[in-house]
Design a protein around this motif. Sequence first.
Motif, PDB file in Angstrom:
ATOM      1  N   VAL A 225       0.963  -1.163  -0.017  1.00  0.00           N
ATOM      2  CA  VAL A 225      -0.167   0.048  -0.157  1.00  0.00           C
ATOM      3  C   VAL A 225       0.988   1.231  -0.001  1.00  0.00           C
ATOM      4  CG1 VAL A 225      -1.876   1.096   1.135  1.00  0.00           C
ATOM      5  CG2 VAL A 225      -1.525  -1.381   1.501  1.00  0.00           C
ATOM      6  N   ASN A 226       0.803   2.123  -1.028  1.00  0.00           N
ATOM      7  CA  ASN A 226       1.728   3.151  -1.099  1.00  0.00           C
ATOM      8  C   ASN A 226       0.726   4.519  -1.663  1.00  0.00           C
ATOM      9  OD1 ASN A 226       4.610   2.373  -0.615  1.00  0.00           O
ATOM     10  ND2 ASN A 226       3.616   0.728  -2.312  1.00  0.00           N
ATOM     11  N   THR A 227       1.424   5.581  -1.498  1.00  0.00           N
ATOM     12  CA  THR A 227       0.832   6.835  -1.842  1.00  0.00           C
ATOM     13  C   THR A 227       1.817   7.606  -2.994  1.00  0.00           C
ATOM     14  OG1 THR A 227       0.090   7.088   0.376  1.00  0.00           O
ATOM     15  CG2 THR A 227      -0.006   9.128  -1.084  1.00  0.00           C
ATOM     16  N   VAL A 228       1.176   8.009  -3.936  1.00  0.00           N
ATOM     17  CA  VAL A 228       1.930   9.013  -5.050  1.00  0.00           C
ATOM     18  C   VAL A 228       1.361  10.366  -4.583  1.00  0.00           C
ATOM     19  CG1 VAL A 228       2.113   9.524  -7.364  1.00  0.00           C
ATOM     20  CG2 VAL A 228       2.444   7.156  -6.591  1.00  0.00           C
ATOM     21  N   SER A 229       2.275  11.180  -4.506  1.00  0.00           N
ATOM     22  CA  SER A 229       1.860  12.763  -4.232  1.00  0.00           C
ATOM     23  C   SER A 229       2.241  13.386  -5.476  1.00  0.00           C
ATOM     24  CB  SER A 229       2.376  13.087  -2.967  1.00  0.00           C
ATOM     25  OG  SER A 229       2.017  12.594  -1.728  1.00  0.00           O
ATOM     26  N   PRO A 230       1.348  13.655  -6.403  1.00  0.00           N
ATOM     27  CA  PRO A 230       1.650  14.496  -7.481  1.00  0.00           C
ATOM     28  C   PRO A 230       1.732  15.843  -7.251  1.00  0.00           C
ATOM     29  CG  PRO A 230      -0.327  13.286  -8.027  1.00  0.00           C
ATOM     30  CD  PRO A 230      -0.087  13.083  -6.409  1.00  0.00           C
ATOM     31  N   GLY A 231       2.407  16.777  -7.784  1.00  0.00           N
ATOM     32  CA  GLY A 231       2.324  18.246  -7.612  1.00  0.00           C
ATOM     33  C   GLY A 231       1.278  18.865  -8.792  1.00  0.00           C
ATOM     34  N   TYR A 232       1.652  20.144  -9.272  1.00  0.00           N
ATOM     35  CA  TYR A 232       0.702  20.523 -10.142  1.00  0.00           C
ATOM     36  C   TYR A 232       0.935  20.040 -11.432  1.00  0.00           C
ATOM     37  CZ  TYR A 232      -0.894  23.870  -6.583  1.00  0.00           C
ATOM     38  OH  TYR A 232      -1.386  24.468  -5.497  1.00  0.00           O
ATOM     39  N   ILE A 233      -0.364  19.441 -11.950  1.00  0.00           N
ATOM     40  CA  ILE A 233      -0.150  18.427 -13.088  1.00  0.00           C
ATOM     41  C   ILE A 233      -0.973  19.190 -14.190  1.00  0.00           C
ATOM     42  CG2 ILE A 233      -0.336  16.173 -14.343  1.00  0.00           C
ATOM     43  CD1 ILE A 233       1.645  16.530 -12.140  1.00  0.00           C
ATOM     44  N   ALA A 234      -0.779  19.319 -15.479  1.00  0.00           N
ATOM     45  CA  ALA A 234      -1.575  19.850 -16.345  1.00  0.00           C
ATOM     46  C   ALA A 234      -2.911  18.937 -16.756  1.00  0.00           C
ATOM     47  CB  ALA A 234      -0.727  20.130 -17.769  1.00  0.00           C
ATOM     48  N   THR A 235      -3.854  19.353 -16.070  1.00  0.00           N
ATOM     49  CA  THR A 235      -5.190  18.594 -16.255  1.00  0.00           C
ATOM     50  C   THR A 235      -6.115  19.535 -16.152  1.00  0.00           C
ATOM     51  OG1 THR A 235      -5.564  18.405 -13.972  1.00  0.00           O
ATOM     52  CG2 THR A 235      -4.331  16.583 -15.049  1.00  0.00           C
ATOM     53  N   ASN A 236      -7.723  19.346 -16.407  1.00  0.00           N
ATOM     54  CA  ASN A 236      -8.694  20.217 -16.321  1.00  0.00           C
ATOM     55  C   ASN A 236      -8.856  20.895 -14.788  1.00  0.00           C
ATOM     56  OD1 ASN A 236      -9.356  19.706 -18.790  1.00  0.00           O
ATOM     57  ND2 ASN A 236     -10.978  18.130 -18.519  1.00  0.00           N
ATOM     58  N   LEU A 237      -8.165  20.246 -13.764  1.00  0.00           N
ATOM     59  CA  LEU A 237      -8.454  20.892 -12.507  1.00  0.00           C
ATOM     60  C   LEU A 237      -7.862  22.050 -12.336  1.00  0.00           C
ATOM     61  CD1 LEU A 237      -9.546  18.986 -10.293  1.00  0.00           C
ATOM     62  CD2 LEU A 237      -7.318  18.523  -9.403  1.00  0.00           C
ATOM     63  N   MET A 238      -6.804  22.355 -13.195  1.00  0.00           N
ATOM     64  CA  MET A 238      -6.004  23.772 -13.076  1.00  0.00           C
ATOM     65  C   MET A 238      -6.802  24.708 -13.757  1.00  0.00           C
ATOM     66  SD  MET A 238      -3.153  22.850 -11.869  1.00  0.00           S
ATOM     67  CE  MET A 238      -3.207  21.385 -11.025  1.00  0.00           C
ATOM     68  N   ASN A 239      -7.897  24.368 -14.619  1.00  0.00           N
ATOM     69  CA  ASN A 239      -8.731  25.532 -15.002  1.00  0.00           C
ATOM     70  C   ASN A 239      -9.437  26.481 -13.956  1.00  0.00           C
ATOM     71  OD1 ASN A 239      -7.933  24.632 -17.506  1.00  0.00           O
ATOM     72  ND2 ASN A 239      -9.896  23.166 -17.706  1.00  0.00           N
ATOM     73  N   ALA A 240      -9.610  25.712 -12.752  1.00  0.00           N
ATOM     74  CA  ALA A 240     -10.251  26.347 -11.716  1.00  0.00           C
ATOM     75  C   ALA A 240      -9.436  27.467 -11.127  1.00  0.00           C
ATOM     76  CB  ALA A 240     -10.925  25.324 -10.488  1.00  0.00           C
ATOM     77  N   ILE A 241      -8.290  27.285 -11.432  1.00  0.00           N
ATOM     78  CA  ILE A 241      -7.381  28.247 -10.584  1.00  0.00           C
ATOM     79  C   ILE A 241      -7.087  29.622 -11.233  1.00  0.00           C
ATOM     80  CG2 ILE A 241      -4.834  28.789  -9.546  1.00  0.00           C
ATOM     81  CD1 ILE A 241      -4.593  25.580  -9.633  1.00  0.00           C
ATOM     82  N   PRO A 242      -7.307  30.667 -10.855  1.00  0.00           N
ATOM     83  CA  PRO A 242      -7.317  32.069 -11.727  1.00  0.00           C
ATOM     84  C   PRO A 242      -5.828  31.977 -12.252  1.00  0.00           C
ATOM     85  CG  PRO A 242      -8.115  32.402  -9.607  1.00  0.00           C
ATOM     86  CD  PRO A 242      -7.588  30.921  -9.485  1.00  0.00           C
ATOM     87  N   GLU A 243      -5.775  32.779 -13.377  1.00  0.00           N
ATOM     88  CA  GLU A 243      -4.323  32.645 -14.384  1.00  0.00           C
ATOM     89  C   GLU A 243      -3.313  33.339 -13.462  1.00  0.00           C
ATOM     90  OE1 GLU A 243      -5.029  33.883 -18.167  1.00  0.00           O
ATOM     91  OE2 GLU A 243      -2.857  33.911 -18.618  1.00  0.00           O
ATOM     92  N   GLU A 244      -3.732  34.353 -12.876  1.00  0.00           N
ATOM     93  CA  GLU A 244      -2.324  34.981 -12.105  1.00  0.00           C
ATOM     94  C   GLU A 244      -2.093  34.087 -11.016  1.00  0.00           C
ATOM     95  OE1 GLU A 244      -5.566  36.025 -12.152  1.00  0.00           O
ATOM     96  OE2 GLU A 244      -5.969  36.919 -10.133  1.00  0.00           O
ATOM     97  N   ILE A 245      -2.656  33.646 -10.283  1.00  0.00           N
ATOM     98  CA  ILE A 245      -2.264  32.426  -9.276  1.00  0.00           C
ATOM     99  C   ILE A 245      -1.474  31.400  -9.963  1.00  0.00           C
ATOM    100  CG2 ILE A 245      -3.068  30.984  -7.332  1.00  0.00           C
ATOM    101  CD1 ILE A 245      -5.414  32.997  -6.725  1.00  0.00           C
ATOM    102  N   LEU A 246      -2.003  30.743 -10.853  1.00  0.00           N
ATOM    103  CA  LEU A 246      -1.399  29.799 -11.410  1.00  0.00           C
ATOM    104  C   LEU A 246       0.095  30.137 -11.820  1.00  0.00           C
ATOM    105  CD1 LEU A 246      -1.544  26.718 -12.209  1.00  0.00           C
ATOM    106  CD2 LEU A 246      -2.434  27.369 -14.498  1.00  0.00           C
TER     107      LEU A 246
END
Length: 248
Positions: free
Chosen positions: A180-201
């Motif tokens: 049993v393991n965990t993978v911890s992604p950082g910021y990945i280019a997916t649709n989830l990023m669309n919710a972040i305002p551009e200047e914050i991204l």
Amino acid sequence: MNNKKIALVTGGIGGIGTEICKHLAQQGRLVIATHLPVEENIARAWQESQKQTGYDIELAAVDVGSFKSCAAMAQAIAERFGHISILVNCAGITRDIPLRKMEESEWSSVLSTNLDSVFNVTRQVINDMLTDGFGRIVNISSVNAQKGQFGQTNYSAAKAGMHGFTKALAQEVAKKGVTVNTVSPGYIATNLMNAIPEEILDKIISAIPVGRLGRPDEIARAVAFLCDDKSSFITGSDLSVNGGLYMH
Ligand code: CAA
């Protein structure tokens, strides 16, 4: 029944989930991707497009936030395919907002989809893995579980909860061939990023030492590595894949 080991990927039709499904298929697994029951049409179209690129991936409809729904899904998979040997808990949502403005529904939906789901799904498959003497479970957490993130008390809490779950369960099943393991992604280019305002991204990207967002296949490689039959001595670990955004 088939000879391939069966891999279940929750959130399998999402940005990271899709790449995980493909990598596990390349590893010779029979892969089943879950989707929400209301996303039946989207999932069918997704399945068709995977087929066109040479990937035969099965689908299972489930609400991972509901134990009952997960039990029904597991039963249907057992009858049609057999025991699940590999589980990747990848289903997740964000509802980013500072705590002082957060509604109870924004807290509970994130905790339910991102953390309760890990119990709801894993509980369905763990006994078969123990009986078979083989299992691979990978929980997809986040860099924001490790470092916290403004606007994500719900998400950071849920994703951090996964680490405790991983380490506790890893101890319970270690002697039976289940890791049993965990993978911890950082910021990945997916649709989830669309919710972040551009200047914050832009600010976030400038803080990533590698200087860019990650790609879904870079997460999938790490997951496939942990799911390999030969990765039997790695358990209870957390593998960071974040471009250096957080080092620990
Ligand atoms: N640190 C400190 N202060 C911050 C801040 C930060 N990181 N981000 C914003 N602020 C400040 C702003 O500068 C602003 O200050 P002023 O009022 O003095 O101008 C204030 O906080 C804004 O507060 P608001 O209450 O107006 O915030 P908001 O309602 O606009 O919500 C937010 C802000 C939606 C949380 C927005 O900041 C945001 O989207 N942040 C990004 C969150 C994030 O990184 N999410 C990750 C999503 S991807 C993911 O989750 C996958 C993964 O695993 C990595």
